[in-house]
Scaffold this active site. Structure first.
Site, short mmCIF file in Angstrom:
data_model
loop_
_atom_site.label_atom_id
_atom_site.label_comp_id
_atom_site.label_asym_id
_atom_site.label_seq_id
_atom_site.Cartn_x
_atom_site.Cartn_y
_atom_site.Cartn_z
N ASP A 64 54.21 43.60 38.25
CA ASP A 64 54.27 44.11 39.62
C ASP A 64 55.75 44.29 39.99
O ASP A 64 56.35 45.32 39.70
CB ASP A 64 53.55 43.12 40.53
CG ASP A 64 53.46 43.57 41.98
OD1 ASP A 64 53.73 44.74 42.26
OD2 ASP A 64 53.13 42.73 42.85
N PHE B 37 45.66 45.39 45.07
CA PHE B 37 45.58 44.05 44.49
C PHE B 37 44.36 43.98 43.59
O PHE B 37 43.23 44.08 44.04
CB PHE B 37 45.54 42.96 45.57
CG PHE B 37 45.91 41.63 45.00
CD1 PHE B 37 47.25 41.30 44.80
CD2 PHE B 37 44.94 40.73 44.61
CE1 PHE B 37 47.61 40.08 44.22
CE2 PHE B 37 45.28 39.51 44.03
CZ PHE B 37 46.62 39.19 43.84
N GLU C 45 51.01 39.99 28.77
CA GLU C 45 50.94 39.72 30.22
C GLU C 45 49.71 40.37 30.83
O GLU C 45 49.17 41.33 30.28
CB GLU C 45 52.18 40.34 30.89
CG GLU C 45 53.22 39.31 31.33
CD GLU C 45 52.84 38.53 32.57
OE1 GLU C 45 51.63 38.37 32.86
OE2 GLU C 45 53.75 38.05 33.27
N LYS D 55 47.86 31.92 33.59
CA LYS D 55 46.48 31.99 33.16
C LYS D 55 45.99 33.42 33.01
O LYS D 55 45.04 33.70 32.31
CB LYS D 55 45.57 31.28 34.18
CG LYS D 55 45.92 29.86 34.47
CD LYS D 55 45.02 29.33 35.61
CE LYS D 55 45.53 28.00 36.08
NZ LYS D 55 44.87 27.61 37.36
#
Ligand code: IMP
Ligand code: MG
Length: 174
Positions: free
Chosen positions: A97, A146, A93, A37
């Site tokens: 990572d 993050f 994308e 998603k």
């Protein structure tokens, strides 16, 4: 939660990426493949900056669990609708990572013999890369934080934020 990349910075960079990709694919027709998603907002903004003819397709993938780190085990939830043999494919994308997700997808899609297969990622987080996957278009290179917002989630939350933020609460690094 602090702002990592503002909405204005995102728009400016996405516009520049769109112009670069349009120049590179001049005279060709693209198949743009969005990885769901996380890439949905980036993809929606990016394709509106592309001037070459294109068709859109989607793959939905998921790493197991709702952790902040991928296990490298990719689950295909939705495959492409159309064949890509002989086509110019641009994979879009949200973030690379470890690179394990992308590595898996690239190897899978290459078996379908596209004419070309290039990668466009909004974010590149090279700090913990485990798989050397070539990224052709990168929006922003970010440190080992993050990131959430602009499509990216933490446990399915925060995707709707119009900017990118850093989630430091609850993030321990492993
Ligand atoms: P990789 O396989 O380790 O490269 O991770 C790819 C996937 O992990 C991404 O498509 C995201 O779903 C998730 N991910 C990795 N880092 C982040 C982050 O900073 N924020 C949100 N999702 C992330
Ligand atoms: Mg995710």
């Amino acid at each position: 939660m602090r702002v990592l990349i503002s909405a204005a910075q995102l728009q400016e960079r996405v516009q520049a990426l769109g112009e670069e990709i349009s120049r590179d694919y001049q005279g060709q027709e693209l198949v743009v493949v969005g990885i769901l998603k996380g890439a949905f907002i980036f993809l929606a903004d990016l394709v509106r900056c592309l001037t070459v003819p294109l068709t859109l397709d989607f793959m939905a993938v998921s790493s197991y669990g709702e952790d902040t780190h991928t296990a490298g085990v990719v689950r295909i939830i939705k495959d492409l609708d159309m064949p890509i043999a002989g086509r110019q494919v641009l994979l879009v994308e949200d973030i690379v990572d470890s690179g394990l997700t992308l590595d898996y997808l690239v190897n899978l899609l290459k078996t379908r013999k596209p004419a070309t297969l290039q990668i466009c990622t909004l974010l590149d987080k090279p700090a913990r890369r485990q798989s050397a996957v070539e990224l052709h278009y990168v929006g922003f290179t970010i440190p080992d934080v993050f990131a959430v917002g602009y499509g990216l989630d933490y446990a399915q939350h925060y995707r709707h934020l119009p900017y990118m933020a850093v989630l430091d609460a609850d993030y321990t690094g492993e």
